[in-house]
Scaffold this motif. Structure first.
Motif, PDB file in Angstrom:
ATOM      1  N   SER A 199      32.295  50.049  88.525  1.00  8.61           N
ATOM      2  CA  SER A 199      32.922  49.103  89.014  1.00  8.61           C
ATOM      3  C   SER A 199      33.513  48.214  87.616  1.00  8.61           C
ATOM      4  CB  SER A 199      31.987  48.114  89.703  1.00  8.61           C
ATOM      5  OG  SER A 199      30.948  47.676  88.971  1.00  8.61           O
ATOM      6  N   ASN A 200      33.455  48.813  86.427  1.00 10.09           N
ATOM      7  CA  ASN A 200      33.958  48.339  85.250  1.00 10.09           C
ATOM      8  C   ASN A 200      34.380  49.408  84.360  1.00 10.09           C
ATOM      9  OD1 ASN A 200      34.378  46.385  83.286  1.00 10.09           O
ATOM     10  ND2 ASN A 200      32.345  46.237  82.648  1.00 10.09           N
ATOM     11  N   LEU A 201      35.553  49.798  84.706  1.00  3.06           N
ATOM     12  CA  LEU A 201      36.032  51.194  84.038  1.00  3.06           C
ATOM     13  C   LEU A 201      36.577  50.646  82.615  1.00  3.06           C
ATOM     14  CD1 LEU A 201      37.660  52.917  86.904  1.00  3.06           C
ATOM     15  CD2 LEU A 201      35.596  53.555  85.924  1.00  3.06           C
ATOM     16  N   PRO A 202      36.480  51.362  81.661  1.00  2.00           N
ATOM     17  CA  PRO A 202      36.769  50.889  80.344  1.00  2.00           C
ATOM     18  C   PRO A 202      38.173  51.346  79.747  1.00  2.00           C
ATOM     19  CG  PRO A 202      35.251  52.576  80.098  1.00  2.00           C
ATOM     20  CD  PRO A 202      35.462  52.261  81.415  1.00  2.00           C
ATOM     21  N   PHE A 203      39.229  51.176  80.702  1.00  2.00           N
ATOM     22  CA  PHE A 203      40.556  51.801  80.335  1.00  2.00           C
ATOM     23  C   PHE A 203      41.613  51.003  80.729  1.00  2.00           C
ATOM     24  CE2 PHE A 203      37.544  55.157  82.101  1.00  2.00           C
ATOM     25  CZ  PHE A 203      37.353  56.007  80.925  1.00  2.00           C
ATOM     26  N   ASP A 204      42.858  50.948  80.019  1.00  2.00           N
ATOM     27  CA  ASP A 204      44.086  50.561  80.339  1.00  2.00           C
ATOM     28  C   ASP A 204      44.315  50.537  81.779  1.00  2.00           C
ATOM     29  OD1 ASP A 204      43.508  49.395  77.921  1.00  2.00           O
ATOM     30  OD2 ASP A 204      45.050  50.850  76.879  1.00  2.00           O
ATOM     31  N   ASN A 205      45.269  49.577  82.353  1.00  2.00           N
ATOM     32  CA  ASN A 205      45.778  49.712  83.581  1.00  2.00           C
ATOM     33  C   ASN A 205      46.942  51.111  83.329  1.00  2.00           C
ATOM     34  OD1 ASN A 205      44.866  47.606  84.272  1.00  2.00           O
ATOM     35  ND2 ASN A 205      46.590  46.079  84.210  1.00  2.00           N
ATOM     36  N   ASP A 206      47.126  51.736  84.741  1.00  2.00           N
ATOM     37  CA  ASP A 206      47.934  52.694  84.627  1.00  2.00           C
ATOM     38  C   ASP A 206      47.876  54.089  83.525  1.00  2.00           C
ATOM     39  OD1 ASP A 206      49.184  50.949  86.564  1.00  2.00           O
ATOM     40  OD2 ASP A 206      50.697  50.337  84.922  1.00  2.00           O
TER      41      ASP A 206
END
Length: 208
Positions: free
Chosen positions: A98-105
């Motif tokens: 529920s809190n992914l440490p990645f940029d959009n797209d």
């Protein structure tokens, strides 16, 4: 709180996990790999990757596959890192669904196998998957299905005795969650592995 319980439980199970659940892991992940039809050029995120067995399956076919695996259990990830140590383009890190440490797209394909029933906020997890998925990407989730009687019984028992377990969903409930996260269900089915294990799988794409 539930993630803390899940982390503790799987840290304790990590050393025996692959051996204890060997048949189940092999059957379900082999099915998911065939279902997913992943291209060797796809960049993949595996949510709740566990010991990295899905990565191991993919790399056996496409050794250059770009994969990131996340999990909340450090000890499960340690095994995953060891399995895939020969592949520098594969990485693993601790992170919550529920809190992914990645940029959009960021990813072409997102997969999650045998973990959705542990998510304490499944809608938040799906929204995060949507955020980091590329516009033309796809999400594939495989999990227990409450439409099967034995899975319904297991769900009731686990709610009473396993503090890490959140809940199983029927296929309709699962699809509604995907739609609430602004996905469109592109392809879906239910499948049984042996007497006990009734699962569902869905491929979802972003709504236009």
């Amino acid at each position: 709180m539930s993630e803390t319980i899940v982390r503790k439980q799987y840290d304790q199970l990590a050393g025996v996990y692959d051996l204890r659940w060997k048949s189940y892991i092999t059957n379900t992940l082999s099915f998911l790999k065939k279902w997913a039809e992943i291209s060797p050029t796809d960049t993949i995120l595996d949510v709740a990757c566990g010991t990295g067995e899905f990565e191991h399956l993919l790399l056996a076919e496409y050794s250059s596959q770009q994969i990131v695996g996340i999990d909340i259990s450090d000890k499960m990830l340690a095994i995953a890192k060891q399995k895939c140590s020969a592949y520098p383009q594969v990485s693993f890190q601790i992170a919550s669904a529920s809190n992914l440490p990645f940029d959009n797209d960021s990813f072409d394909v997102i997969v999650s196998a045998n973990a959705f029933h542990y998510f304490d906020d499944p809608l938040a997890a799906l929204k995060e998957m949507r955020r980091v998925l590329k516009p033309d990407g796809k999400v594939m989730i495989l999990d227990w299905c409450r439409d099967y009687l034995l899975c319904k019984i297991c769900d009731i028992i686990l709610k009473g005795f396993d503090p890490a377990h959140q809940q199983c969903y029927t296929q309709n409930e699962f699809h509604r969650l995907l739609e609430d996260a602004n996905f469109a269900v592109y392809r879906a089915t239910r499948i049984r592995f042996g007497v006990v294990w009734g699962l569902m799988v869905a491929t979802a794409i972003l709504k236009n």
